[in-house]
Design a protein around this motif. Structure first.
Motif, PDB file in Angstrom:
ATOM      1  N   UNK A  18       0.974  -1.416   0.260  1.00 60.34           N
ATOM      2  CA  UNK A  18       0.074  -0.136   0.218  1.00 60.34           C
ATOM      3  C   UNK A  18       0.904   1.314   0.028  1.00 60.34           C
ATOM      4  N   UNK A  19       2.020   1.223   0.813  1.00 57.94           N
ATOM      5  CA  UNK A  19       2.753   2.343   0.759  1.00 57.94           C
ATOM      6  C   UNK A  19       3.474   2.842  -0.450  1.00 57.94           C
ATOM      7  N   UNK A  20       3.890   1.739  -1.285  1.00 60.38           N
ATOM      8  CA  UNK A  20       4.545   1.790  -2.363  1.00 60.38           C
ATOM      9  C   UNK A  20       3.523   2.278  -3.405  1.00 60.38           C
ATOM     10  N   UNK A  21       2.363   1.716  -3.205  1.00 60.08           N
ATOM     11  CA  UNK A  21       1.357   2.198  -4.246  1.00 60.08           C
ATOM     12  C   UNK A  21       0.959   3.629  -4.304  1.00 60.08           C
ATOM     13  N   UNK A  22       1.211   4.636  -3.069  1.00 62.16           N
ATOM     14  CA  UNK A  22       1.126   5.802  -3.030  1.00 62.16           C
ATOM     15  C   UNK A  22       2.337   6.696  -3.929  1.00 62.16           C
ATOM     16  N   UNK A  23       3.281   5.932  -4.114  1.00 56.70           N
ATOM     17  CA  UNK A  23       4.365   6.675  -5.217  1.00 56.70           C
ATOM     18  C   UNK A  23       5.307   7.142  -4.080  1.00 56.70           C
ATOM     19  N   UNK A  24       5.539   6.696  -3.088  1.00 56.40           N
ATOM     20  CA  UNK A  24       6.802   7.453  -2.020  1.00 56.40           C
ATOM     21  C   UNK A  24       7.963   6.645  -2.379  1.00 56.40           C
ATOM     22  N   UNK A  25       7.796   5.495  -2.771  1.00 58.12           N
ATOM     23  CA  UNK A  25       8.866   4.453  -2.917  1.00 58.12           C
ATOM     24  C   UNK A  25       8.441   3.370  -4.062  1.00 58.12           C
ATOM     25  N   UNK A  26       9.487   2.882  -4.466  1.00 54.72           N
ATOM     26  CA  UNK A  26       9.161   1.725  -5.637  1.00 54.72           C
ATOM     27  C   UNK A  26       9.537   0.175  -4.810  1.00 54.72           C
ATOM     28  N   UNK A  27       8.777  -0.547  -5.283  1.00 52.39           N
ATOM     29  CA  UNK A  27       9.036  -2.059  -4.791  1.00 52.39           C
ATOM     30  C   UNK A  27       9.281  -3.015  -5.842  1.00 52.39           C
ATOM     31  N   UNK A  28      10.306  -3.730  -5.574  1.00 52.12           N
ATOM     32  CA  UNK A  28      10.941  -4.646  -6.651  1.00 52.12           C
ATOM     33  C   UNK A  28      11.022  -5.978  -5.972  1.00 52.12           C
ATOM     34  N   UNK A  29      10.589  -7.108  -6.315  1.00 51.30           N
ATOM     35  CA  UNK A  29      10.680  -8.357  -5.947  1.00 51.30           C
ATOM     36  C   UNK A  29      11.703  -9.135  -6.635  1.00 51.30           C
ATOM     37  N   UNK A  30      12.371  -9.812  -5.750  1.00 55.25           N
ATOM     38  CA  UNK A  30      13.545 -11.151  -6.826  1.00 55.25           C
ATOM     39  C   UNK A  30      12.918 -12.154  -6.526  1.00 55.25           C
ATOM     40  N   UNK A  31      12.536 -12.782  -7.509  1.00 58.53           N
ATOM     41  CA  UNK A  31      11.747 -14.141  -7.702  1.00 58.53           C
ATOM     42  C   UNK A  31      12.502 -15.144  -6.488  1.00 58.53           C
ATOM     43  N   UNK A  32      13.758 -15.219  -6.573  1.00 55.37           N
ATOM     44  CA  UNK A  32      14.382 -16.337  -5.617  1.00 55.37           C
ATOM     45  C   UNK A  32      14.077 -15.955  -4.142  1.00 55.37           C
ATOM     46  N   UNK A  33      13.352 -16.730  -3.608  1.00 55.09           N
ATOM     47  CA  UNK A  33      13.275 -16.027  -2.060  1.00 55.09           C
ATOM     48  C   UNK A  33      12.130 -14.846  -2.071  1.00 55.09           C
ATOM     49  N   UNK A  34      11.579 -14.475  -3.013  1.00 54.51           N
ATOM     50  CA  UNK A  34      10.701 -13.348  -2.716  1.00 54.51           C
ATOM     51  C   UNK A  34      11.322 -12.416  -1.992  1.00 54.51           C
ATOM     52  N   UNK A  35      12.505 -11.876  -2.446  1.00 50.36           N
ATOM     53  CA  UNK A  35      13.003 -10.850  -1.314  1.00 50.36           C
ATOM     54  C   UNK A  35      12.245  -9.501  -1.813  1.00 50.36           C
ATOM     55  N   UNK A  36      12.123  -8.652  -0.928  1.00 45.27           N
ATOM     56  CA  UNK A  36      11.599  -7.165  -1.479  1.00 45.27           C
ATOM     57  C   UNK A  36      12.786  -6.185  -1.313  1.00 45.27           C
ATOM     58  N   UNK A  37      13.026  -5.458  -2.438  1.00 41.70           N
ATOM     59  CA  UNK A  37      13.827  -4.232  -2.471  1.00 41.70           C
ATOM     60  C   UNK A  37      13.244  -3.177  -2.512  1.00 41.70           C
ATOM     61  N   UNK A  38      13.381  -2.190  -1.786  1.00 41.38           N
ATOM     62  CA  UNK A  38      12.553  -0.919  -1.856  1.00 41.38           C
ATOM     63  C   UNK A  38      13.703   0.236  -2.714  1.00 41.38           C
ATOM     64  N   UNK A  39      13.199   0.918  -3.409  1.00 44.57           N
ATOM     65  CA  UNK A  39      13.969   2.031  -4.135  1.00 44.57           C
ATOM     66  C   UNK A  39      13.501   3.355  -3.850  1.00 44.57           C
ATOM     67  N   UNK A  40      14.380   4.451  -3.434  1.00 46.70           N
ATOM     68  CA  UNK A  40      13.691   5.679  -3.081  1.00 46.70           C
ATOM     69  C   UNK A  40      14.620   6.677  -3.684  1.00 46.70           C
TER      70      UNK A  40
END
Length: 531
Positions: free
Chosen positions: A414-436
């Protein structure tokens, strides 16, 4: 009232500035003049515990900064003013850039002590891209600041726009006496007053009037010299030049003391544009078209944490928006209606039955909207020009409480849907990387995840240079690239392939090795590439 009459009643604008220039304070004073609030709390004054009307998130009140765009409406002199107060902090510049797509004009606040600052230049560049009309307010003239003529020169040279002062300060700092309204030939004497409106004005059509000497003493001759110089150096103010974004009128004052603000507000309501046409991928949409269109430029979760609100802010571009009427969500190709559309006065909101071009409406959202989405009465078109940039800082999101995994997943989405940051998912392990684009965003996200979703996390830095969206007509080459670079390949929240380049050198090398693949620095990769 006809559609054209409704359009001509509306002015929609944003206030932008470098942090601490006084933007949020000026916002409050506009609300004060519009009668939307009765007294204004000085944002920096600890004796007044009331916080700024437009800073509605807990972290904003604690830090004394605006990190989310606030939407406010008020009436002034028979007009409906829609005011968008934007984040000043550079880490939240992307939110401001998007907001500028939803307004028809801008007021830029400049600190008279510091002059033009780096963030001021960036914001102005976005305005220049769209030829957005700009009014400049030079704030804090009651402090020992820069010479006003030097400031005007700096504004022209650093912001790449012609300026024309329409009010002029009489001295500055401790000897500041007031401002002379060059447009209406009237004098307003300075009185430090942080919470009320100052109305007293003295009409002085002829600067040789001895009354001027009685009122400002030794500063009268300097004012006469300054006005002579202004009339000789600067061209007469032309409304059309302003509306084309070529000329910016300049006003001087002190927002915290309610001084010099009304002259600017009165000029704004007279010259600022009414709602303007907007470009789409099909054609330009004129506001007076009968059929409704609009686009979402901001999404905000938890405006009221008790009720878990998720609000999509929609700019009405044409026709009439109506409560409980079905509209076409172009991207999803489905019909939606809204039982409780709202207009805002900072934290307070009111359900509205209809809205017109220029209005900003809050739509309660269950996850249907993304920034940039278009609503219409049926036509398939997409509004354009909502900027989105590659992040500059990347960190991995680490869950500190496995029992709260669902809350963390929901919160970060929800917070990344707001556009404050971008969310990236690495398929292996479903790791979440946030970019700002700035460090402060991580602090805000961490705070909101804990206080709004009950999820504790930490962020671990990742050494990436840029996020590059990948497109190609050669699927075989793309699959080969993804296999070779598996550790740097992620998906954005829409499932698009993204390469997280570790450095400029490695990015350049991959572009040479895989000429069949296009590397884009914006998520609007279907229409924008990288040279």
């Amino acid at each position: 009232m006809s559609l054209n009459e409704e359009i001509n009643k509306r002015k929609t604008f944003a206030i932008i500035s470098h942090p601490d220039a006084g933007k949020t304070t000026l916002t409050e004073k506009f609300l004060l003049f519009g009668g939307a609030i009765q007294t204004a709390g000085a944002v920096k004054n600890n004796k007044i515990t009331k916080t700024a009307a437009s800073d509605f998130m807990d972290i904003e009140r604690q830090r004394g900064i605006s990190v989310a765009t606030s939407v406010m409406g008020f009436e002034y002199k028979g007009l409906l003013i829609n005011l968008l107060d934007t984040p000043g902090h550079k880490d939240f510049a992307e939110d401001t850039y998007r907001t500028l797509t939803a307004v028809d004009s801008v007021i830029l606040v400049v600190d008279s002590v510091k002059g033009v600052e780096e963030q001021t230049k960036r914001l102005m560049e976005v305005c220049r891209m769209r030829d957005t009309p700009v009014i400049i307010f030079v704030n804090k003239v009651d402090l020992e600041g820069r010479d006003p003529f030097d400031l005007l020169d700096e504004l022209e040279s650093m912001l790449n726009i012609n300026v024309r002062p329409l009010s002029w300060p009489i001295s500055k700092g401790y000897s500041f006496k007031g401002v002379y309204d060059l447009y209406n030939s009237s004098l307003k004497l300075f009185e430090a007053n942080k919470t009320k409106v100052v109305h007293e004005q003295v009409e002085i059509k002829d600067l040789d009037d001895p009354q001027l000497d009685e009122l400002v003493g030794e500063h009268a001759d300097q004012l006469r010299e300054d006005v002579d110089l202004i009339q000789g150096v600067y061209e007469e103010f032309e409304d059309e030049e302003y509306l084309q974004g070529k000329l910016a009128p300049v006003f001087f004052g002190s927002a915290v003391n309610n001084f010099g603000v009304q002259e600017m507000l009165d000029t704004f309501v007279r010259i600022a544009p009414v709602p303007q046409p907007r470009p789409t991928d099909v054609r330009d949409i004129a506001p007076d078209e009968n059929k409704f269109t609009g686009f979402v430029f901001k999404i905000h979760a938890n405006i009221d944490p008790k009720h878990r609100d998720r609000i999509a802010f929609l700019r009405v571009c044409s026709g009439k928006f109506e409560r409980n009427k079905f509209f076409n969500h172009v991207r999803l190709e489905k019909k939606l209606k809204f039982a409780n559309p709202a207009t805002f006065m900072a934290r307070s909101k009111n359900v509205v039955d209809e809205a017109f071009p220029g209005d900003v409406v809050g739509l309660y959202d269950t996850g249907n909207f993304k920034i940039g989405d278009t609503l219409t009465e049926g036509e398939a078109l997409q509004f354009q020009g909502i900027p989105s940039f590659s992040p500059e800082i990347f960190k991995e999101l680490v869950n500190l409480d496995p029992m709260k995994s669902k809350q963390l997943d929901k919160g970060i989405k929800q917070l990344t849907d707001e556009g404050v940051a971008q969310l990236f998912i690495r398929e292996a392990g479903s790791r979440k990387i946030v970019g700002t684009v700035g460090e402060l965003q991580f602090e805000v996200i961490q705070y909101r995840l804990e206080h709004e979703y009950g999820a504790k996390c930490e962020f671990r830095p990742k050494n990436y240079f840029k996020a590059c969206w990948l497109t190609t007509e050669n699927e075989e080459k793309l699959e080969e690239f993804k296999r070779i670079k598996a550790l740097e390949i992620v998906q954005d929240k829409d499932g698009n392939d993204v390469y997280l380049a570790p450095s400029q050198f490695l990015l350049d090398m991959e572009r040479q090795n895989f000429p069949e693949i296009e590397f884009h620095f914006t998520s609007e990769f279907k229409t924008a590439g990288v040279n």
